[in-house]
Design an enzyme around this catalytic site. Structure first.
Site, PDB file in Angstrom:
ATOM      1  NE  ARG A 147     -30.432  11.985  24.309  1.00 13.57           N
ATOM      2  CZ  ARG A 147     -29.152  11.556  24.594  1.00 13.57           C
ATOM      3  NH1 ARG A 147     -28.054  11.503  23.369  1.00 13.57           N
ATOM      4  NH2 ARG A 147     -28.689  10.915  25.513  1.00 13.57           N
ATOM      5  CE1 TYR A 159     -22.212   6.949  27.566  1.00 13.33           C
ATOM      6  CE2 TYR A 159     -23.549   6.993  25.450  1.00 13.33           C
ATOM      7  CZ  TYR A 159     -22.583   7.387  26.378  1.00 13.33           C
ATOM      8  OH  TYR A 159     -21.463   8.671  25.831  1.00 13.33           O
ATOM      9  CG  ASP A 210     -28.253   8.727  20.773  1.00 11.96           C
ATOM     10  OD1 ASP A 210     -27.757   7.781  20.210  1.00 11.96           O
ATOM     11  OD2 ASP A 210     -27.301   9.571  21.019  1.00 11.96           O
ATOM     12  CG  HIS A 212     -26.124   6.184  23.067  1.00  8.34           C
ATOM     13  ND1 HIS A 212     -27.260   6.203  23.822  1.00  8.34           N
ATOM     14  CD2 HIS A 212     -25.587   7.160  22.834  1.00  8.34           C
ATOM     15  CE1 HIS A 212     -27.167   7.485  24.184  1.00  8.34           C
ATOM     16  NE2 HIS A 212     -26.208   8.252  23.662  1.00  8.34           N
ATOM     17  CD  GLU A 236     -27.891  10.782  18.178  1.00 10.80           C
ATOM     18  OE1 GLU A 236     -28.253  11.465  19.059  1.00 10.80           O
ATOM     19  OE2 GLU A 236     -26.512  10.857  18.508  1.00 10.80           O
ATOM     20  CD  GLU A 262     -22.751  10.809  19.206  1.00 11.21           C
ATOM     21  OE1 GLU A 262     -23.877  11.399  19.577  1.00 11.21           O
ATOM     22  OE2 GLU A 262     -22.649   9.886  20.092  1.00 11.21           O
ATOM     23  NE  ARG A 283     -26.591  13.224  16.731  1.00  8.19           N
ATOM     24  CZ  ARG A 283     -26.460  14.071  17.473  1.00  8.19           C
ATOM     25  NH1 ARG A 283     -26.857  15.570  17.465  1.00  8.19           N
ATOM     26  NH2 ARG A 283     -26.117  13.953  18.830  1.00  8.19           N
ATOM     27  CG  HIS A 312     -22.209  15.241  19.128  1.00 10.94           C
ATOM     28  ND1 HIS A 312     -20.975  15.170  19.669  1.00 10.94           N
ATOM     29  CD2 HIS A 312     -23.135  14.707  20.230  1.00 10.94           C
ATOM     30  CE1 HIS A 312     -20.856  14.437  20.778  1.00 10.94           C
ATOM     31  NE2 HIS A 312     -22.149  14.264  21.245  1.00 10.94           N
ATOM     32  CG  ASP A 316     -19.087  15.049  24.635  1.00 13.65           C
ATOM     33  OD1 ASP A 316     -19.753  15.740  24.077  1.00 13.65           O
ATOM     34  OD2 ASP A 316     -18.899  13.892  24.799  1.00 13.65           O
ATOM     35  CD  GLU A 339     -26.836  16.222  21.807  1.00 13.68           C
ATOM     36  OE1 GLU A 339     -25.860  15.942  20.987  1.00 13.68           O
ATOM     37  OE2 GLU A 339     -27.260  15.434  22.656  1.00 13.68           O
ATOM     38  CD1 TRP A 402     -21.946  -6.798  15.676  1.00 16.26           C
ATOM     39  CD2 TRP A 402     -23.409  -5.234  15.565  1.00 16.26           C
ATOM     40  NE1 TRP A 402     -21.965  -6.000  14.562  1.00 16.26           N
ATOM     41  CE2 TRP A 402     -22.514  -4.974  14.631  1.00 16.26           C
ATOM     42  CE3 TRP A 402     -24.532  -3.944  15.546  1.00 16.26           C
ATOM     43  CZ2 TRP A 402     -22.376  -3.819  13.603  1.00 16.26           C
ATOM     44  CZ3 TRP A 402     -24.569  -2.803  14.897  1.00 16.26           C
ATOM     45  CH2 TRP A 402     -23.528  -2.763  13.735  1.00 16.26           C
TER      46      TRP A 402
HETATM   47  C1  CS2 Z   1     -24.677  11.284  22.759  1.00 20.72           C
HETATM   48  C2  CS2 Z   1     -23.554  11.683  23.483  1.00 20.72           C
HETATM   49  O1  CS2 Z   1     -25.353  13.630  22.637  1.00 20.72           O
HETATM   50  C3  CS2 Z   1     -25.550  12.446  22.204  1.00 20.72           C
HETATM   51  O2  CS2 Z   1     -25.819  12.273  21.172  1.00 20.72           O
HETATM   52  O3  CS2 Z   1     -24.697  10.192  22.076  1.00 20.72           O
HETATM   53  O4  CS2 Z   1     -23.810  11.941  25.051  1.00 20.72           O
HETATM   54  C4  CS2 Z   1     -22.173  10.852  23.480  1.00 20.72           C
HETATM   55  O5  CS2 Z   1     -22.533   9.640  23.630  1.00 20.72           O
HETATM   56  C5  CS2 Z   1     -20.969  11.745  23.914  1.00 20.72           C
HETATM   57  O6  CS2 Z   1     -21.004  12.812  23.434  1.00 20.72           O
HETATM   58  C6  CS2 Z   1     -19.774  10.669  23.973  1.00 20.72           C
HETATM   59  O7  CS2 Z   1     -18.620  11.638  24.195  1.00 20.72           O
HETATM   60 MG    MG Z   2     -25.641  10.446  20.107  1.00 19.91          MG
END
Ligand code: CS2
Ligand code: MG
Length: 402
Positions: A147, A159, A210, A212, A236, A262, A283, A312, A316, A339, A402
């Site tokens: 990714r 991010y 991603d 996001h 994603e 996710e 996801r 996902h 975390d 992932e 947005w």
């Molecule tokens: C992300 C994550 O891994 C992913 O696809 O989107 O880093 C996500 O933002 C975090 O898990 C949020 O807690």
């Molecule tokens: Mg993600």
């Protein structure tokens, strides 16, 4: 067999994890991951105050009945906190079931469809050049799918991109940090990032990206279309999961495969996406999507529409989630990819992991249940610390939506 007690272990080896441990009168115990990034204590309270008292005395082997008891019994169905609590319970119960029958979890849900699990890692960099170089570094480690995210010039703290010299971690200590975001700058950069990467490394590596949830449907359609020549494995979260209809516009304009979910937590988040075939990968992880019991149903429905899983697996989610996911991925037919964002070394002090990475794939051991363990003494060395995901403002100060 009866459930006699349950406890919650909250630990912060580099980042917060919430682990549920369920005990039975047969001496067997099971582990579930109850981590919900940035809302850890809400899940702890839900489990402590409402779920654990109702679990005592139940037969842990009745996974289907217990799942429905908690899903229906809350009356206020769904939601990330409730579903994470249910997921942790379900994961722990399947762990107990496997241990009681002395067999790995995958044997209980279909046996082996494959011996190894294709995973994707993360490459990111402050700019295109650094990001592209880091794809090479991941390929050298043996990854066959990467990714790719890059910092956007003029935007501080993009991010998904690691801070200078640090491993990437989505949450930061304290309250949410406020970053700046500019979608037009982002849209101008990303196609070039992938073009360059393909130019250097060719077509043999799977590339993922991603978004996001940062695009409006029309913007998402544009990026999906412009990325078409780069042959992504998936794009994603091109639009926010709140607007499922937004996926229609992407499909009308592009053949770039789409992954989403996710932040989803039940099958009901997916029904339109499945029946209209608006996505290619799901996801939603076991830890937030109702555990093994519910994801088996989601994956079965997805398979009807030729949709694959791509759980996902960011840092975390704890190693308990990873182990459970690897069993699940081993068993089902419509597995796509997993992932894999390796945890910091200190995490492996607390969790005794039963999987390893080799040549682009993960392999899970044959230990009964999910087969993962936690060292509670080590966990106690790392007390909870509040951490949050960032929010974003547009360059004029408006909260970014947005
Ligand atoms: C992300 C994550 O891994 C992913 O696809 O989107 O880093 C996500 O933002 C975090 O898990 C949020 O807690
Ligand atoms: Mg993600």
């Amino acid at each position: 067999m009866k459930i006699t007690s349950a406890k919650i272990i909250v630990s912060c080896p580099g980042r917060n994890f919430v682990t549920l441990k369920i005990y039975t009168d047969s001496g067997i115990s099971g582990l579930g991951d109850a981590t919900l990034n940035g809302r850890e204590k809400a899940v702890v309270t839900c489990l402590e105050q409402y779920c654990i008292p109702a679990l005592i005395g139940k037969d842990p082997r009745n996974t289907e009945d217990i799942w429905h008891y908690f899903y229906l019994g809350v009356y206020w169905k769904r939601g990330a906190v409730t579903m994470t609590a249910i997921s942790a319970i379900d994961m722990a119960l399947w762990d107990i079931k496997g241990k009681a029958l002395n067999t790995p979890l995958y044997n209980l849900i279909g046996g082996k469809s494959r011996d190894k699990i294709l995973v994707y890692s993360h490459a990111n960099g402050k700019d295109i050049q650094e990001a592209v170089e880091n794809v090479g570094a991941e390929m050298e480690k043996g990854f066959r799918a990467v990714r790719l995210q890059a910092g956007i010039p003029g935007i501080s703290g993009t991010y998904g991109v690691a801070k200078e010299g640090k491993p990437y971690e989505p949450a930061e200590k304290g309250l949410p940090r406020e970053d700046t975001w500019d979608t037009s700058k982002y849209l101008n950069i990303i196609p070039g990032l992938f073009e360059k990467t393909r130019e250097i490394y060719g077509e043999d590596i799977h590339l993922l990206h991603d978004v996001h949830h940062r695009c409006k449907p029309v913007e998402a359609a544009r990026i999906a279309k412009e990325l078409e020549p780069s042959h992504l494995f998936w794009l994603e979260d091109p639009v926010s999961g709140e607007l499922q209809e937004g996926l229609r516009m992407i499909r009308q304009h592009s053949t770039t495969p789409v992954a989403i979910g996710e932040v989803f937590n039940t099958i009901y988040d997916y029904t339109t996406l499945f029946t209209e075939q608006l996505i290619d990968y799901i996801r939603m992880p076991l830890a937030h999507g109702g555990g093994i019991t519910h994801l088996l149903k989601v994956a079965a429905m997805a398979s009807v529409y030729k949709i694959h899983t791509g759980f996902h697996g960011a840092t975390d989610l704890s190693p308990v989630s990873m182990a459970a996911a690897l069993h699940f991925n081993t068993a089902i037919n419509n597995f796509g990819i997993q992932e894999y964002m390796p945890h910091q070394e200190v995490v492996n002090e607390v969790f005794h992991i039963n999987y390893h990475f080799k040549d682009g794939y993960m392999v899970i051991n044959d230990t009964p249940g999910t087969g993962i363990d936690i060292d509670e003494k080590k966990a106690a060395k790392y007390p909870y610390e509040r951490a949050s995901l960032p929010v974003n403002r547009k360059t004029d100060g408006t909260m970014f939506y947005w």
